[in-house]
Design a protein around this motif. Structure first.
Motif, PDB file in Angstrom:
ATOM      1  N   TYR A  71       8.202  15.103   8.868  1.00 27.69           N
ATOM      2  CA  TYR A  71       9.119  16.236   9.058  1.00 27.69           C
ATOM      3  C   TYR A  71       9.819  16.616   7.747  1.00 27.69           C
ATOM      4  O   TYR A  71       9.980  17.803   7.448  1.00 27.69           O
ATOM      5  CB  TYR A  71      10.161  15.918  10.130  1.00 27.69           C
ATOM      6  N   ARG A  72      10.213  15.625   6.965  1.00 26.26           N
ATOM      7  CA  ARG A  72      10.886  15.897   5.695  1.00 26.26           C
ATOM      8  C   ARG A  72       9.966  16.652   4.743  1.00 26.26           C
ATOM      9  O   ARG A  72      10.345  17.684   4.170  1.00 26.26           O
ATOM     10  CB  ARG A  72      11.360  14.585   5.044  1.00 26.26           C
ATOM     11  N   GLU A  73       8.740  16.142   4.577  1.00 29.31           N
ATOM     12  CA  GLU A  73       7.789  16.802   3.673  1.00 29.31           C
ATOM     13  C   GLU A  73       7.460  18.215   4.161  1.00 29.31           C
ATOM     14  O   GLU A  73       7.353  19.144   3.359  1.00 29.31           O
ATOM     15  CB  GLU A  73       6.509  15.969   3.536  1.00 29.31           C
ATOM     16  N   LEU A  74       7.297  18.369   5.455  1.00 36.81           N
ATOM     17  CA  LEU A  74       6.984  19.685   6.010  1.00 36.81           C
ATOM     18  C   LEU A  74       8.106  20.672   5.699  1.00 36.81           C
ATOM     19  O   LEU A  74       7.848  21.800   5.269  1.00 36.81           O
ATOM     20  CB  LEU A  74       6.764  19.569   7.523  1.00 36.81           C
ATOM     21  N   GLN A  75       9.344  20.242   5.874  1.00 37.34           N
ATOM     22  CA  GLN A  75      10.465  21.136   5.588  1.00 37.34           C
ATOM     23  C   GLN A  75      10.574  21.430   4.092  1.00 37.34           C
ATOM     24  O   GLN A  75      10.790  22.578   3.699  1.00 37.34           O
ATOM     25  CB  GLN A  75      11.771  20.556   6.112  1.00 37.34           C
ATOM     26  N   GLU A  76      10.400  20.407   3.260  1.00 40.40           N
ATOM     27  CA  GLU A  76      10.492  20.619   1.810  1.00 40.40           C
ATOM     28  C   GLU A  76       9.427  21.586   1.305  1.00 40.40           C
ATOM     29  O   GLU A  76       9.705  22.432   0.464  1.00 40.40           O
ATOM     30  CB  GLU A  76      10.339  19.284   1.070  1.00 40.40           C
ATOM     31  N   GLU A  77       8.212  21.470   1.822  1.00 41.28           N
ATOM     32  CA  GLU A  77       7.099  22.258   1.290  1.00 41.28           C
ATOM     33  C   GLU A  77       6.930  23.622   1.936  1.00 41.28           C
ATOM     34  O   GLU A  77       6.298  24.498   1.354  1.00 41.28           O
ATOM     35  CB  GLU A  77       5.790  21.470   1.421  1.00 41.28           C
ATOM     36  N   THR A  78       7.498  23.801   3.164  1.00 40.68           N
ATOM     37  CA  THR A  78       7.226  25.042   3.896  1.00 40.68           C
ATOM     38  C   THR A  78       8.456  25.700   4.509  1.00 40.68           C
ATOM     39  O   THR A  78       8.390  26.856   4.906  1.00 40.68           O
ATOM     40  CB  THR A  78       6.244  24.780   5.056  1.00 40.68           C
ATOM     41  N   VAL A 122       5.554   9.019   1.591  1.00 38.03           N
ATOM     42  CA  VAL A 122       6.455   8.336   2.511  1.00 38.03           C
ATOM     43  C   VAL A 122       7.300   7.401   1.654  1.00 38.03           C
ATOM     44  O   VAL A 122       6.760   6.565   0.925  1.00 38.03           O
ATOM     45  CB  VAL A 122       5.680   7.534   3.586  1.00 38.03           C
ATOM     46  N   GLU A 123       8.609   7.568   1.706  1.00 39.10           N
ATOM     47  CA  GLU A 123       9.506   6.737   0.905  1.00 39.10           C
ATOM     48  C   GLU A 123       9.599   5.329   1.497  1.00 39.10           C
ATOM     49  O   GLU A 123       9.378   5.130   2.692  1.00 39.10           O
ATOM     50  CB  GLU A 123      10.908   7.367   0.842  1.00 39.10           C
ATOM     51  N   MET A 132       0.847  -1.181   0.000  1.00 39.74           N
ATOM     52  CA  MET A 132       0.000   0.000   0.000  1.00 39.74           C
ATOM     53  C   MET A 132       0.892   1.243   0.000  1.00 39.74           C
ATOM     54  O   MET A 132       1.810   1.358   0.800  1.00 39.74           O
ATOM     55  CB  MET A 132      -0.907  -0.028   1.232  1.00 39.74           C
ATOM     56  N   LYS A 133       0.627   2.171  -0.896  1.00 34.43           N
ATOM     57  CA  LYS A 133       1.366   3.423  -0.994  1.00 34.43           C
ATOM     58  C   LYS A 133       1.006   4.308   0.195  1.00 34.43           C
ATOM     59  O   LYS A 133      -0.169   4.464   0.522  1.00 34.43           O
ATOM     60  CB  LYS A 133       1.002   4.112  -2.307  1.00 34.43           C
ATOM     61  N   LYS A 134       2.028   4.878   0.845  1.00 32.90           N
ATOM     62  CA  LYS A 134       1.782   5.733   2.009  1.00 32.90           C
ATOM     63  C   LYS A 134       2.019   7.195   1.665  1.00 32.90           C
ATOM     64  O   LYS A 134       3.024   7.545   1.051  1.00 32.90           O
ATOM     65  CB  LYS A 134       2.676   5.334   3.178  1.00 32.90           C
ATOM     66  N   LEU A 135       1.066   8.019   2.087  1.00 34.47           N
ATOM     67  CA  LEU A 135       1.151   9.471   1.964  1.00 34.47           C
ATOM     68  C   LEU A 135       0.925  10.069   3.340  1.00 34.47           C
ATOM     69  O   LEU A 135       0.404   9.406   4.245  1.00 34.47           O
ATOM     70  CB  LEU A 135       0.084   9.993   0.999  1.00 34.47           C
ATOM     71  N   ASN A 136       1.300  11.343   3.501  1.00 37.42           N
ATOM     72  CA  ASN A 136       1.007  12.008   4.758  1.00 37.42           C
ATOM     73  C   ASN A 136       0.487  13.415   4.513  1.00 37.42           C
ATOM     74  O   ASN A 136       0.696  13.983   3.449  1.00 37.42           O
ATOM     75  CB  ASN A 136       2.232  12.034   5.688  1.00 37.42           C
ATOM     76  N   VAL A 137      -0.224  13.920   5.496  1.00 39.94           N
ATOM     77  CA  VAL A 137      -0.605  15.324   5.552  1.00 39.94           C
ATOM     78  C   VAL A 137      -0.325  15.799   6.969  1.00 39.94           C
ATOM     79  O   VAL A 137      -0.372  15.021   7.929  1.00 39.94           O
ATOM     80  CB  VAL A 137      -2.082  15.596   5.181  1.00 39.94           C
ATOM     81  N   ILE A 138      -0.001  17.105   7.069  1.00 38.93           N
ATOM     82  CA  ILE A 138       0.369  17.666   8.357  1.00 38.93           C
ATOM     83  C   ILE A 138      -0.509  18.874   8.637  1.00 38.93           C
ATOM     84  O   ILE A 138      -0.568  19.818   7.844  1.00 38.93           O
ATOM     85  CB  ILE A 138       1.858  18.060   8.390  1.00 38.93           C
ATOM     86  N   GLU A 190       7.539   6.895   9.340  1.00 38.85           N
ATOM     87  CA  GLU A 190       6.434   7.809   9.042  1.00 38.85           C
ATOM     88  C   GLU A 190       6.676   9.210   9.599  1.00 38.85           C
ATOM     89  O   GLU A 190       6.453  10.200   8.918  1.00 38.85           O
ATOM     90  CB  GLU A 190       5.115   7.241   9.579  1.00 38.85           C
ATOM     91  N   ILE A 191       7.133   9.299  10.839  1.00 35.33           N
ATOM     92  CA  ILE A 191       7.362  10.612  11.455  1.00 35.33           C
ATOM     93  C   ILE A 191       8.492  11.349  10.733  1.00 35.33           C
ATOM     94  O   ILE A 191       8.429  12.563  10.542  1.00 35.33           O
ATOM     95  CB  ILE A 191       7.620  10.501  12.981  1.00 35.33           C
TER      96      ILE A 191
END
Length: 136
Positions: free
Chosen positions: A49-56, A38-39, A1-7, A44-45
């Motif tokens: 944090y990685r996505e949050l930093q990359e996007e914001t 999520v790679e 199952m492909k994992k995505l996240n939202v913050i 997951e955590i």
């Protein structure tokens, strides 16, 4: 199952929630929470944090994230992991792809004509508010 996240990011006064306006499908033009993929073999955590930093530009020095819930979409083979946190200081946002906006937390996040997720963002915000109320 492909994992995505939202913050779900609250400003330091917990009056506003950070949203992005989607530049591409799905939900192009609608407001959404920040997040991403999520790679493989990534915790997951760490991915949040990685996505949050990359996007914001927001780092783990600016916010402490808590796992809130997961949504599973078996037909799409997707699991969406939801995290939330409150900034510990004012930050200068750095946009990656999507434009970023602070929205009042009283906004109707269930309005699926304006917000992505078909009401799920409203549900997430409500869950955080209930959790905070029960903690008091």
């Amino acid at each position: 199952m492909k994992k995505l996240n939202v913050i779900l990011v609250y400003n330091k006064d917990e009056e506003k929630i950070l949203m992005c306006q989607r530049a591409k499908e799905p939900f192009k033009g609608k407001f959404n929470l920040v997040g991403g993929k999520v790679e493989i073999n990534e915790q997951e955590i760490d991915a949040a944090y990685r996505e949050l930093q990359e996007e914001t530009g927001i780092t783990n020095q600016d916010i402490s994230l808590t796992h809130l819930m997961n949504f599973q979409y078996p037909f799409a083979d997707i699991e969406l992991e939801v995290f939330y946190g409150k900034l510990n200081k004012d930050v200068k946002l750095v946009e990656e792809v999507n434009h970023l906006y602070w929205m009042d937390k009283q906004e109707n996040f269930f309005d699926y004509t304006k917000f992505a997720g078909e009401g799920n963002i409203g549900h997430m915000v409500r869950q955080v508010e209930e959790y905070k109320k029960n903690k008091e």
